[in-house]
Design a protein around this motif. Structure first.
Motif, PDB file in Angstrom:
ATOM      1  N   GLY A 197       4.682   0.386 -15.435  1.00 52.38           N
ATOM      2  CA  GLY A 197       5.669  -0.138 -16.378  1.00 52.38           C
ATOM      3  C   GLY A 197       6.034  -1.588 -16.105  1.00 52.38           C
ATOM      4  O   GLY A 197       6.462  -2.305 -17.013  1.00 52.38           O
ATOM      5  N   LEU A 198       5.855  -2.027 -14.878  1.00 52.43           N
ATOM      6  CA  LEU A 198       6.137  -3.410 -14.498  1.00 52.43           C
ATOM      7  C   LEU A 198       4.876  -4.278 -14.512  1.00 52.43           C
ATOM      8  O   LEU A 198       4.946  -5.477 -14.242  1.00 52.43           O
ATOM      9  N   GLY A 199       3.733  -3.647 -14.793  1.00 53.68           N
ATOM     10  CA  GLY A 199       2.479  -4.384 -14.812  1.00 53.68           C
ATOM     11  C   GLY A 199       1.931  -4.714 -13.437  1.00 53.68           C
ATOM     12  O   GLY A 199       1.199  -5.688 -13.275  1.00 53.68           O
ATOM     13  N   VAL A 200       2.289  -3.907 -12.437  1.00 58.16           N
ATOM     14  CA  VAL A 200       1.825  -4.124 -11.069  1.00 58.16           C
ATOM     15  C   VAL A 200       1.228  -2.825 -10.532  1.00 58.16           C
ATOM     16  O   VAL A 200       1.256  -1.794 -11.198  1.00 58.16           O
ATOM     17  N   GLY A 201       0.710  -2.882  -9.324  1.00 54.54           N
ATOM     18  CA  GLY A 201       0.131  -1.701  -8.694  1.00 54.54           C
ATOM     19  C   GLY A 201       0.178  -1.830  -7.187  1.00 54.54           C
ATOM     20  O   GLY A 201       0.741  -2.785  -6.638  1.00 54.54           O
ATOM     21  N   TRP A 202      -0.434  -0.881  -6.510  1.00 57.17           N
ATOM     22  CA  TRP A 202      -0.414  -0.861  -5.057  1.00 57.17           C
ATOM     23  C   TRP A 202      -0.958  -2.154  -4.463  1.00 57.17           C
ATOM     24  O   TRP A 202      -0.496  -2.602  -3.414  1.00 57.17           O
ATOM     25  N   ALA A 203      -1.941  -2.771  -5.115  1.00 56.80           N
ATOM     26  CA  ALA A 203      -2.545  -3.997  -4.586  1.00 56.80           C
ATOM     27  C   ALA A 203      -1.537  -5.143  -4.492  1.00 56.80           C
ATOM     28  O   ALA A 203      -1.726  -6.068  -3.704  1.00 56.80           O
ATOM     29  N   THR A 204      -0.476  -5.089  -5.276  1.00 52.39           N
ATOM     30  CA  THR A 204       0.527  -6.152  -5.261  1.00 52.39           C
ATOM     31  C   THR A 204       1.747  -5.788  -4.414  1.00 52.39           C
ATOM     32  O   THR A 204       2.661  -6.598  -4.268  1.00 52.39           O
ATOM     33  N   ALA A 205       1.753  -4.596  -3.853  1.00 48.43           N
ATOM     34  CA  ALA A 205       2.871  -4.165  -3.007  1.00 48.43           C
ATOM     35  C   ALA A 205       2.806  -4.857  -1.655  1.00 48.43           C
ATOM     36  O   ALA A 205       1.730  -5.025  -1.078  1.00 48.43           O
ATOM     37  N   THR A 206       3.956  -5.268  -1.170  1.00 49.20           N
ATOM     38  CA  THR A 206       4.047  -5.848   0.167  1.00 49.20           C
ATOM     39  C   THR A 206       4.815  -4.942   1.123  1.00 49.20           C
ATOM     40  O   THR A 206       4.841  -5.205   2.325  1.00 49.20           O
ATOM     41  N   ALA A 207       5.417  -3.884   0.618  1.00 48.94           N
ATOM     42  CA  ALA A 207       6.127  -2.924   1.465  1.00 48.94           C
ATOM     43  C   ALA A 207       6.181  -1.580   0.758  1.00 48.94           C
ATOM     44  O   ALA A 207       6.577  -1.492  -0.400  1.00 48.94           O
ATOM     45  N   THR A 208       5.758  -0.555   1.463  1.00 46.98           N
ATOM     46  CA  THR A 208       5.861   0.822   0.981  1.00 46.98           C
ATOM     47  C   THR A 208       6.603   1.598   2.055  1.00 46.98           C
ATOM     48  O   THR A 208       6.276   1.494   3.236  1.00 46.98           O
ATOM     49  N   GLN A 209       7.600   2.368   1.636  1.00 47.24           N
ATOM     50  CA  GLN A 209       8.430   3.087   2.585  1.00 47.24           C
ATOM     51  C   GLN A 209       8.529   4.556   2.195  1.00 47.24           C
ATOM     52  O   GLN A 209       8.662   4.876   1.008  1.00 47.24           O
ATOM     53  N   ALA A 210       8.461   5.414   3.186  1.00 49.11           N
ATOM     54  CA  ALA A 210       8.637   6.860   2.982  1.00 49.11           C
ATOM     55  C   ALA A 210       9.838   7.304   3.807  1.00 49.11           C
ATOM     56  O   ALA A 210      10.084   6.787   4.905  1.00 49.11           O
ATOM     57  N   TYR A 211      10.574   8.255   3.246  1.00 53.77           N
ATOM     58  CA  TYR A 211      11.776   8.784   3.891  1.00 53.77           C
ATOM     59  C   TYR A 211      11.648  10.300   3.978  1.00 53.77           C
ATOM     60  O   TYR A 211      11.711  10.990   2.963  1.00 53.77           O
ATOM     61  N   THR A 212      11.448  10.810   5.179  1.00 52.81           N
ATOM     62  CA  THR A 212      11.372  12.249   5.387  1.00 52.81           C
ATOM     63  C   THR A 212      11.475  12.555   6.872  1.00 52.81           C
ATOM     64  O   THR A 212      11.106  11.714   7.701  1.00 52.81           O
ATOM     65  N   VAL A 213      11.968  13.735   7.192  1.00 54.29           N
ATOM     66  CA  VAL A 213      11.980  14.178   8.585  1.00 54.29           C
ATOM     67  C   VAL A 213      10.758  15.037   8.884  1.00 54.29           C
ATOM     68  O   VAL A 213      10.595  15.516   9.995  1.00 54.29           O
ATOM     69  N   HIS A 214       9.906  15.217   7.889  1.00 50.37           N
ATOM     70  CA  HIS A 214       8.726  16.064   8.036  1.00 50.37           C
ATOM     71  C   HIS A 214       7.479  15.239   8.346  1.00 50.37           C
ATOM     72  O   HIS A 214       7.405  14.057   8.019  1.00 50.37           O
ATOM     73  N   ASP A 215       6.505  15.886   8.933  1.00 50.22           N
ATOM     74  CA  ASP A 215       5.260  15.238   9.334  1.00 50.22           C
ATOM     75  C   ASP A 215       4.449  14.796   8.118  1.00 50.22           C
ATOM     76  O   ASP A 215       4.101  15.611   7.261  1.00 50.22           O
ATOM     77  N   LEU A 216       4.143  13.506   8.052  1.00 52.57           N
ATOM     78  CA  LEU A 216       3.340  12.946   6.961  1.00 52.57           C
ATOM     79  C   LEU A 216       1.838  13.143   7.176  1.00 52.57           C
ATOM     80  O   LEU A 216       1.060  13.062   6.227  1.00 52.57           O
ATOM     81  N   HIS A 217       1.435  13.365   8.404  1.00 52.27           N
ATOM     82  CA  HIS A 217       0.015  13.336   8.741  1.00 52.27           C
ATOM     83  C   HIS A 217      -0.861  14.337   7.979  1.00 52.27           C
ATOM     84  O   HIS A 217      -1.996  13.995   7.645  1.00 52.27           O
ATOM     85  N   PRO A 218      -0.397  15.537   7.651  1.00 49.61           N
ATOM     86  CA  PRO A 218      -1.295  16.455   6.935  1.00 49.61           C
ATOM     87  C   PRO A 218      -1.743  15.944   5.551  1.00 49.61           C
ATOM     88  O   PRO A 218      -2.774  16.369   5.054  1.00 49.61           O
ATOM     89  N   PHE A 219      -0.992  15.030   4.940  1.00 43.60           N
ATOM     90  CA  PHE A 219      -1.377  14.527   3.615  1.00 43.60           C
ATOM     91  C   PHE A 219      -1.482  13.002   3.569  1.00 43.60           C
ATOM     92  O   PHE A 219      -1.776  12.430   2.519  1.00 43.60           O
ATOM     93  N   LEU A 220      -1.276  12.328   4.678  1.00 43.81           N
ATOM     94  CA  LEU A 220      -1.271  10.868   4.707  1.00 43.81           C
ATOM     95  C   LEU A 220      -2.574  10.272   4.174  1.00 43.81           C
ATOM     96  O   LEU A 220      -2.552   9.441   3.263  1.00 43.81           O
ATOM     97  N   ALA A 221      -3.702  10.690   4.703  1.00 47.25           N
ATOM     98  CA  ALA A 221      -4.986  10.105   4.287  1.00 47.25           C
ATOM     99  C   ALA A 221      -5.318  10.451   2.840  1.00 47.25           C
ATOM    100  O   ALA A 221      -5.666   9.566   2.050  1.00 47.25           O
ATOM    101  N   ASP A 222      -5.202  11.719   2.481  1.00 51.04           N
ATOM    102  CA  ASP A 222      -5.621  12.172   1.145  1.00 51.04           C
ATOM    103  C   ASP A 222      -4.705  11.730   0.023  1.00 51.04           C
ATOM    104  O   ASP A 222      -5.173  11.441  -1.078  1.00 51.04           O
ATOM    105  N   GLU A 223      -3.421  11.707   0.252  1.00 53.78           N
ATOM    106  CA  GLU A 223      -2.483  11.420  -0.836  1.00 53.78           C
ATOM    107  C   GLU A 223      -1.940   9.990  -0.826  1.00 53.78           C
ATOM    108  O   GLU A 223      -1.672   9.442  -1.884  1.00 53.78           O
ATOM    109  N   ILE A 224      -1.761   9.410   0.333  1.00 46.25           N
ATOM    110  CA  ILE A 224      -1.131   8.089   0.403  1.00 46.25           C
ATOM    111  C   ILE A 224      -2.175   6.992   0.604  1.00 46.25           C
ATOM    112  O   ILE A 224      -2.271   6.064  -0.201  1.00 46.25           O
ATOM    113  N   VAL A 225      -2.980   7.096   1.640  1.00 49.35           N
ATOM    114  CA  VAL A 225      -3.974   6.061   1.932  1.00 49.35           C
ATOM    115  C   VAL A 225      -5.011   5.970   0.821  1.00 49.35           C
ATOM    116  O   VAL A 225      -5.365   4.877   0.369  1.00 49.35           O
ATOM    117  N   ARG A 226      -5.511   7.107   0.350  1.00 49.77           N
ATOM    118  CA  ARG A 226      -6.547   7.134  -0.692  1.00 49.77           C
ATOM    119  C   ARG A 226      -6.137   6.349  -1.935  1.00 49.77           C
ATOM    120  O   ARG A 226      -6.948   5.718  -2.588  1.00 49.77           O
TER     121      ARG A 226
END
Length: 122
Positions: free
Chosen positions: A56-85
């Motif tokens: 909606g803003l005409g941007v994407g991940w390539a233009t992001a300079t900071a991405t932040q996640a907030y959770t007390v749970h382990d990100l590692h089971p989905f980090l590569a497949d859902e976030i890094v990919r």
């Protein structure tokens, strides 16, 4: 999506796994499921929301300079497949080990793209 520097910058407000306009708490995505599979579903939904807001803003991940996640749970089971990919960590990922500010939510993200970021420490 456009690549390269963003002249004016952008900030995509944080979003948890509760659809805007949805009933609370009934419409929480994977409500009550903090298992690795449930968290993957929550993260996927939140990532799709971040992507829709960036489109909606005409941007994407390539233009992001900071991405932040907030959770007390382990990100590692989905980090590569859902976030890094998706390219959501091109500028890195800051994991805040905390709960989202709305009780009942387990996962939240925000993203921004700025030309210059200054941190002032007191």
């Amino acid at each position: 999506m456009p690549a390269g520097p963003v002249a004016a910058g952008f900030v995509v407000a944080g979003s948890g796994e509760w659809p805007e306009g949805g009933r609370f708490p009934e419409d929480i995505v994977a409500r009550g499921d903090a298992s690795p599979a449930g968290l993957r579903v929550k993260a996927r939904w939140v990532l799709e929301m971040m992507e829709a807001r960036m489109r909606g803003l005409g941007v994407g991940w390539a233009t992001a300079t900071a991405t932040q996640a907030y959770t007390v749970h382990d990100l590692h089971p989905f980090l590569a497949d859902e976030i890094v990919r998706r390219g959501a960590v091109a500028a890195g990922l800051t994991w805040h080990f905390c709960r989202p500010p709305i009780a009942g939510l387990e996962y939240e993200m925000d993203v921004r793209g700025v030309g210059l970021e200054r941190v002032i420490r007191a």
